[in-house]
Design an enzyme around this catalytic site. Structure first.
Site, PDB file in Angstrom:
ATOM      1  N   PHE A  18      47.571 -73.821   2.490  1.00 28.09           N
ATOM      2  CA  PHE A  18      47.742 -75.268   2.682  1.00 28.09           C
ATOM      3  C   PHE A  18      46.530 -76.065   2.172  1.00 28.09           C
ATOM      4  CE2 PHE A  18      46.971 -78.508   6.267  1.00 28.09           C
ATOM      5  CZ  PHE A  18      47.507 -79.563   5.541  1.00 28.09           C
ATOM      6  N   THR A  43      49.553 -63.670   1.425  1.00 30.40           N
ATOM      7  CA  THR A  43      50.175 -63.286   2.696  1.00 30.40           C
ATOM      8  C   THR A  43      51.370 -64.212   2.916  1.00 30.40           C
ATOM      9  OG1 THR A  43      48.955 -64.896   4.029  1.00 30.40           O
ATOM     10  CG2 THR A  43      47.868 -62.758   3.624  1.00 30.40           C
ATOM     11  N   THR A 139      36.411 -74.460  11.403  1.00 30.45           N
ATOM     12  CA  THR A 139      37.263 -75.295  12.246  1.00 30.45           C
ATOM     13  C   THR A 139      36.496 -75.824  13.457  1.00 30.45           C
ATOM     14  OG1 THR A 139      39.122 -75.112  13.790  1.00 30.45           O
ATOM     15  CG2 THR A 139      38.038 -73.077  13.251  1.00 30.45           C
ATOM     16  N   ASP A 140      37.006 -76.920  14.018  1.00 27.59           N
ATOM     17  CA  ASP A 140      36.407 -77.444  15.260  1.00 27.59           C
ATOM     18  C   ASP A 140      36.746 -76.547  16.457  1.00 27.59           C
ATOM     19  OD1 ASP A 140      39.136 -78.035  15.502  1.00 27.59           O
ATOM     20  OD2 ASP A 140      38.853 -80.169  15.936  1.00 27.59           O
ATOM     21  N   GLU A 141      37.728 -75.634  16.276  1.00 29.09           N
ATOM     22  CA  GLU A 141      38.179 -74.828  17.418  1.00 29.09           C
ATOM     23  C   GLU A 141      37.102 -73.863  17.911  1.00 29.09           C
ATOM     24  OE1 GLU A 141      42.250 -73.497  17.254  1.00 29.09           O
ATOM     25  OE2 GLU A 141      42.753 -75.026  15.779  1.00 29.09           O
ATOM     26  N   TYR A 165      42.009 -66.448  17.261  1.00 32.62           N
ATOM     27  CA  TYR A 165      41.761 -67.157  15.990  1.00 32.62           C
ATOM     28  C   TYR A 165      40.380 -67.802  16.000  1.00 32.62           C
ATOM     29  CZ  TYR A 165      41.660 -71.141  12.778  1.00 32.62           C
ATOM     30  OH  TYR A 165      41.269 -72.054  11.830  1.00 32.62           O
ATOM     31  N   SER A 166      40.104 -68.621  17.021  1.00 34.95           N
ATOM     32  CA  SER A 166      38.828 -69.354  16.988  1.00 34.95           C
ATOM     33  C   SER A 166      37.648 -68.408  17.178  1.00 34.95           C
ATOM     34  CB  SER A 166      38.821 -70.487  18.018  1.00 34.95           C
ATOM     35  OG  SER A 166      39.134 -70.018  19.305  1.00 34.95           O
ATOM     36  N   SER A 168      37.498 -65.374  15.966  1.00 32.07           N
ATOM     37  CA  SER A 168      37.240 -64.723  14.674  1.00 32.07           C
ATOM     38  C   SER A 168      36.594 -65.706  13.707  1.00 32.07           C
ATOM     39  CB  SER A 168      38.540 -64.146  14.089  1.00 32.07           C
ATOM     40  OG  SER A 168      39.456 -65.170  13.786  1.00 32.07           O
ATOM     41  N   LYS A 169      36.959 -66.987  13.785  1.00 30.94           N
ATOM     42  CA  LYS A 169      36.293 -67.991  12.939  1.00 30.94           C
ATOM     43  C   LYS A 169      34.842 -68.165  13.395  1.00 30.94           C
ATOM     44  CE  LYS A 169      37.775 -70.242  10.033  1.00 30.94           C
ATOM     45  NZ  LYS A 169      37.906 -70.013   8.569  1.00 30.94           N
ATOM     46  N   ASN A 195      44.286 -80.618  10.213  1.00 32.09           N
ATOM     47  CA  ASN A 195      44.739 -81.256   8.969  1.00 32.09           C
ATOM     48  C   ASN A 195      46.251 -81.398   8.961  1.00 32.09           C
ATOM     49  OD1 ASN A 195      42.568 -80.295   6.237  1.00 32.09           O
ATOM     50  ND2 ASN A 195      42.036 -80.526   8.374  1.00 32.09           N
ATOM     51  N   TYR A 222      54.739 -77.849  23.511  1.00 35.03           N
ATOM     52  CA  TYR A 222      54.155 -76.920  24.480  1.00 35.03           C
ATOM     53  C   TYR A 222      53.712 -77.658  25.747  1.00 35.03           C
ATOM     54  CZ  TYR A 222      53.600 -73.614  20.543  1.00 35.03           C
ATOM     55  OH  TYR A 222      53.815 -72.790  19.462  1.00 35.03           O
TER      56      TYR A 222
HETATM   57  P1  NAD Z   1      46.736 -71.176   5.467  1.00 31.93           P
HETATM   58  O1  NAD Z   1      47.136 -70.157   6.461  1.00 31.93           O
HETATM   59  O2  NAD Z   1      47.721 -72.201   5.033  1.00 31.93           O
HETATM   60  O3  NAD Z   1      46.241 -70.436   4.118  1.00 31.93           O
HETATM   61  C1  NAD Z   1      45.442 -69.293   4.143  1.00 31.93           C
HETATM   62  C2  NAD Z   1      45.457 -68.684   2.738  1.00 31.93           C
HETATM   63  O4  NAD Z   1      44.582 -67.546   2.759  1.00 31.93           O
HETATM   64  C3  NAD Z   1      46.842 -68.174   2.299  1.00 31.93           C
HETATM   65  O5  NAD Z   1      47.087 -68.562   0.981  1.00 31.93           O
HETATM   66  C4  NAD Z   1      46.734 -66.666   2.416  1.00 31.93           C
HETATM   67  O6  NAD Z   1      47.561 -65.965   1.486  1.00 31.93           O
HETATM   68  C5  NAD Z   1      45.259 -66.456   2.119  1.00 31.93           C
HETATM   69  N1  NAD Z   1      44.742 -65.205   2.719  1.00 31.93           N
HETATM   70  C6  NAD Z   1      44.931 -64.763   3.980  1.00 31.93           C
HETATM   71  N2  NAD Z   1      44.326 -63.572   4.133  1.00 31.93           N
HETATM   72  C7  NAD Z   1      43.724 -63.280   2.955  1.00 31.93           C
HETATM   73  C8  NAD Z   1      42.933 -62.205   2.490  1.00 31.93           C
HETATM   74  N3  NAD Z   1      42.637 -61.152   3.291  1.00 31.93           N
HETATM   75  N4  NAD Z   1      42.458 -62.230   1.223  1.00 31.93           N
HETATM   76  C9  NAD Z   1      42.752 -63.267   0.407  1.00 31.93           C
HETATM   77  N5  NAD Z   1      43.517 -64.321   0.787  1.00 31.93           N
HETATM   78  C10 NAD Z   1      43.996 -64.321   2.041  1.00 31.93           C
HETATM   79  O7  NAD Z   1      45.414 -71.833   6.045  1.00 31.93           O
HETATM   80  P2  NAD Z   1      44.871 -73.337   5.911  1.00 31.93           P
HETATM   81  O8  NAD Z   1      45.475 -74.149   6.986  1.00 31.93           O
HETATM   82  O9  NAD Z   1      44.966 -73.774   4.506  1.00 31.93           O
HETATM   83  O10 NAD Z   1      43.352 -73.110   6.304  1.00 31.93           O
HETATM   84  C11 NAD Z   1      42.372 -72.823   5.295  1.00 31.93           C
HETATM   85  C12 NAD Z   1      41.030 -72.693   5.948  1.00 31.93           C
HETATM   86  O11 NAD Z   1      40.708 -73.891   6.643  1.00 31.93           O
HETATM   87  C13 NAD Z   1      40.967 -71.572   7.017  1.00 31.93           C
HETATM   88  O12 NAD Z   1      39.731 -70.931   6.905  1.00 31.93           O
HETATM   89  C14 NAD Z   1      41.081 -72.322   8.333  1.00 31.93           C
HETATM   90  O13 NAD Z   1      40.418 -71.625   9.365  1.00 31.93           O
HETATM   91  C15 NAD Z   1      40.380 -73.615   7.989  1.00 31.93           C
HETATM   92  N6  NAD Z   1      40.800 -74.805   8.767  1.00 31.93           N
HETATM   93  C16 NAD Z   1      42.126 -75.149   8.846  1.00 31.93           C
HETATM   94  C17 NAD Z   1      42.487 -76.311   9.522  1.00 31.93           C
HETATM   95  C18 NAD Z   1      43.931 -76.755   9.607  1.00 31.93           C
HETATM   96  O14 NAD Z   1      44.234 -77.750  10.278  1.00 31.93           O
HETATM   97  N7  NAD Z   1      44.859 -76.112   8.914  1.00 31.93           N
HETATM   98  C19 NAD Z   1      41.509 -77.103  10.124  1.00 31.93           C
HETATM   99  C20 NAD Z   1      40.165 -76.715  10.030  1.00 31.93           C
HETATM  100  C21 NAD Z   1      39.825 -75.571   9.320  1.00 31.93           C
HETATM  101  P1  TYD Z   2      48.857 -76.235  15.624  1.00 40.64           P
HETATM  102  O1  TYD Z   2      49.466 -76.982  14.482  1.00 40.64           O
HETATM  103  O2  TYD Z   2      49.288 -74.829  15.852  1.00 40.64           O
HETATM  104  O3  TYD Z   2      47.276 -76.351  15.479  1.00 40.64           O
HETATM  105  P2  TYD Z   2      46.098 -75.874  16.494  1.00 40.64           P
HETATM  106  O4  TYD Z   2      46.648 -75.040  17.575  1.00 40.64           O
HETATM  107  O5  TYD Z   2      45.223 -75.100  15.573  1.00 40.64           O
HETATM  108  O6  TYD Z   2      45.465 -77.144  16.997  1.00 40.64           O
HETATM  109  O7  TYD Z   2      49.159 -77.033  16.970  1.00 40.64           O
HETATM  110  C1  TYD Z   2      48.696 -78.351  17.177  1.00 40.64           C
HETATM  111  C2  TYD Z   2      48.998 -78.711  18.623  1.00 40.64           C
HETATM  112  O8  TYD Z   2      50.424 -78.764  18.796  1.00 40.64           O
HETATM  113  C3  TYD Z   2      48.483 -77.700  19.622  1.00 40.64           C
HETATM  114  O9  TYD Z   2      48.019 -78.394  20.786  1.00 40.64           O
HETATM  115  C4  TYD Z   2      49.708 -76.859  19.977  1.00 40.64           C
HETATM  116  C5  TYD Z   2      50.855 -77.862  19.817  1.00 40.64           C
HETATM  117  N1  TYD Z   2      52.145 -77.292  19.344  1.00 40.64           N
HETATM  118  C6  TYD Z   2      53.322 -77.585  20.040  1.00 40.64           C
HETATM  119  O10 TYD Z   2      53.313 -78.313  21.050  1.00 40.64           O
HETATM  120  N2  TYD Z   2      54.485 -77.065  19.575  1.00 40.64           N
HETATM  121  C7  TYD Z   2      54.542 -76.249  18.496  1.00 40.64           C
HETATM  122  O11 TYD Z   2      55.644 -75.767  18.129  1.00 40.64           O
HETATM  123  C8  TYD Z   2      53.327 -75.975  17.766  1.00 40.64           C
HETATM  124  C9  TYD Z   2      53.326 -75.111  16.537  1.00 40.64           C
HETATM  125  C10 TYD Z   2      52.152 -76.525  18.234  1.00 40.64           C
END
Ligand code: NAD
Ligand code: TYD
Length: 362
Positions: A18, A43, A139-141, A165-166, A168-169, A195, A222
């Site tokens: 993403f 993945t 992440t902020d988590e 998750y958090s 491991s981050k 995001n 939830y």
């Molecule tokens: P995502 O799950 O959409 O994408 C992760 C990508 O990493 C995928 O394309 C997947 O194929 C690839 N991947 C997974 N394991 C891999 C491996 N072993 N080797 C190579 N590629 C691999 O995640 P995202 O939401 O785009 O998040 C990207 C980064 O931003 C992550 O590090 C996440 O912790 C961080 N982040 C995400 C958010 C959010 O709201 N989505 C917020 C803050 C930080």
């Molecule tokens: P999510 O998009 O999984 O992000 P994160 O847990 O990393 O913040 O979820 C955002 C918020 O929405 C979180 O408080 C959990 C809630 N949530 C629901 O209420 N229903 C759902 O189906 C999902 C996926 C998340």
């Protein structure tokens, strides 16, 4: 963006996910003279098709591979003469980390360690090591949870991760920090809030709600829906990461946020209102109308963090970054994107995804 800088040769891990894919497009547009190499294991969350329009560009290369594969990374860093890493690759979904934490430890911790070690060797042998940068996207988590009245997370808030998750981050963040302090490697880190935007895999809150509305399926909220998240439009996050790579001080971390705290239930209601309004303008007949009637309260996530909030003053005052997209504009654009890109998300609702959905929501 004015381009008086030397071109970079950037390795973007997780570039088919993403935020990574949005970042690839953002960097390519901002710095068309730079070499971009994407490394992604594809993945369930990676989507090769998202980046297909770039295949014709001679400055772009996609490599399918794992960040835990040291020899592949060594070879890529060397043959592509990489000077910059933007590290997005991760297992990223909290609910999946509860169902199966193993992959999170492997990719987020072992994978980040593998990349750091490979980059350290590469940087030691570099002709111009001062220009090298390793940006770790986090992440902020990692800071844990806040009550509704606590001050927002700053860069000095102690880490207190609550989910696999958090945790491991957080582990990977500590490794990144150690590589600066121990080896002087030019690492940078961003810790960002939630995001939303285009190319978001269907399992996360915003795309899941948009897609379920289009399918006439229940909108699973939830618990009581009173948890709070801070929301940032994905292109603003990409610009923040680009700013930190260009202007950030090695060894520093920067919190990134949208100043948009919203309760989950309120966010889902906003999405419902936007979908009711926008679907007819795109000739889409919704199976159920109004969408709010689909809201269903479901069992809470175990260990569900109550509130995340970001104090993003450091990146604003030191590097001049601020969000540019309001949550109203961003959510409108996002709902419109899911309405008009059914060809992107329909194939993602695979049997494997449906099985995950059944397990997670049954
Ligand atoms: P995502 O799950 O959409 O994408 C992760 C990508 O990493 C995928 O394309 C997947 O194929 C690839 N991947 C997974 N394991 C891999 C491996 N072993 N080797 C190579 N590629 C691999 O995640 P995202 O939401 O785009 O998040 C990207 C980064 O931003 C992550 O590090 C996440 O912790 C961080 N982040 C995400 C958010 C959010 O709201 N989505 C917020 C803050 C930080
Ligand atoms: P999510 O998009 O999984 O992000 P994160 O847990 O990393 O913040 O979820 C955002 C918020 O929405 C979180 O408080 C959990 C809630 N949530 C629901 O209420 N229903 C759902 O189906 C999902 C996926 C998340």
């Amino acid at each position: 963006m004015a381009d008086s800088r030397s071109p970079r040769r950037i390795l973007i891990t997780g570039g088919a996910g993403f935020i990574g894919s949005n970042f690839v497009y953002h960097w390519h547009k901002s710095y068309p003279g730079d070499r971009i190499v994407v490394l992604d294991a594809l993945t369930y969350a990676g989507n090769r098709g998202t980046l297909a329009p770039l295949d014709a560009s001679e400055n772009f290369r996609f490599v399918e591979g794992d960040i835990c594969d040291r020899s592949l990374i060594d070879e890529l860093l060397k043959t592509e003469q990489i000077d910059t890493v933007a590290h997005f690759a991760a297992e990223s979904h909290v609910d999946r980390s509860i169902l199966g934490p193993g992959a999170f430890i492997q990719t987020n911790m072992v994978g980040t360690f593998t990349l750091l070690e490979a980059f350290r060797q590469h940087w030691i042998n570099a002709d111009k090591p001062d220009t090298y940068r390793f940006l770790h996207v986090s992440t902020d988590e990692v800071y844990g949870t806040l009550s509704d009245t606590d001050p927002a997370f700053s860069e000095t808030t102690p880490y207190a991760p609550n989910s696999p998750y958090s945790a491991s981050k957080a582990g990977s963040d500590h490794l990144v920090r150690a590589y600066f302090h121990t080896y002087g490697m030019p690492t940078l880190m961003t810790n960002c809030s939630n995001n939303y935007g285009p190319y978001h895999f269907p399992e996360k809150l915003v795309p899941l709600m948009c897609i379920n509305m289009l399918l006439g399926k229940e909108l699973p909220v939830y618990g009581d829906g009173q948890n709070i998240r801070d929301w940032l439009y994905v292109t603003d996050h990409c610009e923040a990461i680009a700013t930190v790579i260009q202007k950030g001080a090695p060894g520093e971390s920067y919190n990134v946020g949208g100043n948009n705290e919203v309760r989950n239930l309120d966010l889902v209601k906003i999405l419902c209102g936007l979908m009711d309004e926008l679907a007819p303008t795109h000739g889409v007949t919704l199976p159920t109308n109004p969408c709010e009637s689909l809201i269903t309260f479901v069992k809470d996530r175990p260990g569900h963090d109550q509130r995340y909030a970001i104090d993003a003053n450091k990146i604003k005052t030191e590097l001049g970054w601020e969000p540019s997209v309001t949550v109203e504009e961003g959510l409108r654009q996002t709902v419109e994107w899911y309405l008009t890109h059914q060809d992107w998300w329909q194939p993602l609702l695979s049997p494997a995804y449906r099985e995950y959905y059944e397990t997670a929501y049954s």
